[in-house]
Scaffold this active site. Sequence first.
Site, PDB file in Angstrom:
ATOM      1  N   ARG A  40       0.875  -1.120   0.005  1.00  0.00           N
ATOM      2  CA  ARG A  40      -0.023   0.134   0.097  1.00  0.00           C
ATOM      3  C   ARG A  40       0.891   1.295   0.012  1.00  0.00           C
ATOM      4  NH1 ARG A  40      -4.614  -1.696  -0.485  1.00  0.00           N
ATOM      5  NH2 ARG A  40      -5.305  -3.773   0.411  1.00  0.00           N
ATOM      6  N   HIS A 110       3.531  -1.139 -11.793  1.00  0.00           N
ATOM      7  CA  HIS A 110       1.933  -0.876 -12.673  1.00  0.00           C
ATOM      8  C   HIS A 110       2.048   0.557 -13.262  1.00  0.00           C
ATOM      9  CE1 HIS A 110      -0.296  -4.007  -9.982  1.00  0.00           C
ATOM     10  NE2 HIS A 110       0.759  -4.433 -10.699  1.00  0.00           N
ATOM     11  N   GLU A 145       4.424  -3.183 -16.275  1.00  0.00           N
ATOM     12  CA  GLU A 145       3.358  -4.433 -16.495  1.00  0.00           C
ATOM     13  C   GLU A 145       2.408  -4.236 -17.206  1.00  0.00           C
ATOM     14  OE1 GLU A 145       2.735  -6.034 -12.595  1.00  0.00           O
ATOM     15  OE2 GLU A 145       1.284  -7.624 -13.447  1.00  0.00           O
ATOM     16  N   ASP A 226      -9.124  -8.433 -13.586  1.00  0.00           N
ATOM     17  CA  ASP A 226      -7.606  -8.847 -12.846  1.00  0.00           C
ATOM     18  C   ASP A 226      -8.236  -9.540 -11.731  1.00  0.00           C
ATOM     19  OD1 ASP A 226      -5.325  -8.689 -11.830  1.00  0.00           O
ATOM     20  OD2 ASP A 226      -5.118  -6.783 -11.508  1.00  0.00           O
ATOM     21  N   HIS A 228      -6.579 -13.133 -10.438  1.00  0.00           N
ATOM     22  CA  HIS A 228      -5.819 -14.199 -10.590  1.00  0.00           C
ATOM     23  C   HIS A 228      -6.405 -15.343 -10.334  1.00  0.00           C
ATOM     24  CE1 HIS A 228      -1.879 -11.457 -10.513  1.00  0.00           C
ATOM     25  NE2 HIS A 228      -3.046 -10.948 -11.291  1.00  0.00           N
ATOM     26  N   GLU A 258       1.791 -15.537  -9.516  1.00  0.00           N
ATOM     27  CA  GLU A 258       1.247 -14.615  -8.378  1.00  0.00           C
ATOM     28  C   GLU A 258      -0.267 -15.073  -8.308  1.00  0.00           C
ATOM     29  OE1 GLU A 258       1.583 -11.428 -10.987  1.00  0.00           O
ATOM     30  OE2 GLU A 258       2.651 -10.163  -9.607  1.00  0.00           O
TER      31      GLU A 258
HETATM   32 ZN    ZN Z   1      -3.139  -8.923 -11.253  1.00  0.00          ZN
HETATM   33 FE    FE Z   2       1.381  -9.322 -12.230  1.00  0.00          FE
HETATM   34 FE    FE Z   3       1.766  -6.369 -10.598  1.00  0.00          FE
END
Ligand code: ZN
Ligand code: FE
Ligand code: FE
Length: 285
Positions: A40, A110, A145, A226, A228, A258
């Site tokens: 965070r 990101h 990414e 998004d 996973h 991930e």
């Molecule tokens: Zn992700």
């Molecule tokens: Fe990722």
């Molecule tokens: Fe990431």
Amino acid sequence: MTGVFTIGCHLSIAKGFAAAARDAVSIGANTFQFFTRNPRGGKAKAIDPADMAEFRSIAAEQGITRVLAHAPYTLNPASATERTRVFAREVLADDLLRMEQIPGQLYNMHPGSHVGQGPEAGIAMIAEAINSALDPAQTTTLLLETMAGKGTEIGRSFEELRDIIERIELQDHVGVCLDTCHVWDAGYDLAHLDDVLEQFDRVLGIERLRAIHLNDSKNPLASHKDRHEQIGKGRIGLGSLMAVVMHPQLKDLPFFLETPHDSLSGYAEEISLLKQARLDAFGAA
Ligand code: ZN
Ligand code: FE
Ligand code: FE
């Protein structure tokens, strides 16, 4: 006929780098990803020289030659708020400075979210932040990414990443990390991997690709969600994810899981499954 399979997962460095390296070894990994600080975006813990020395010796012993740092995911250099943009620049600069403790590694971020200001404005602000943080003396490669396109996320297409990279002064300091869940959610059909890589090469140049986040997705193609999923248990599926790990243009890149697991044993199982597949295909893991 094939190089080393560089495979690992995201690990906590709460107990230090040496402990993370030991965790990696315990699950059959030879690399790992870690957050540079609280995801965070809190203050980074000071690097302990003794821990770093121990990490280096474990890494040398165990063949851990590459690691991937991940910037806090709340970092937003494309924010509409000046203070948030300044904070993003400070974190980037501080993280890159700290990365010199492990020279020559990868640092993934990101790109950011434009929060309604529009992708063009966002792209310009992201490039500006990266330009302010990169220094020619740094040995780290900063990776952008590929994103799922959730909300106003930038990086939902290879073109958006290209537009950021084009504006970066130190071109040889930047690359791309491809997240399989994110590109799938963004609308790139991994069932046609050659087509996806052909597009990547045309827009970004395949040599920009420096790391893979290997994740299945809970949602269908182009869902922009998004979420996973474990390898082979989602909508991308085992066949397409195996093809990523085997592809001649990808097989020598570092792969990072991930995937959602309650314990490290889930990663150990995925790593062993992938290693076995590489062994069957190439005769070497
Ligand atoms: Zn992700
Ligand atoms: Fe990722
Ligand atoms: Fe990431």
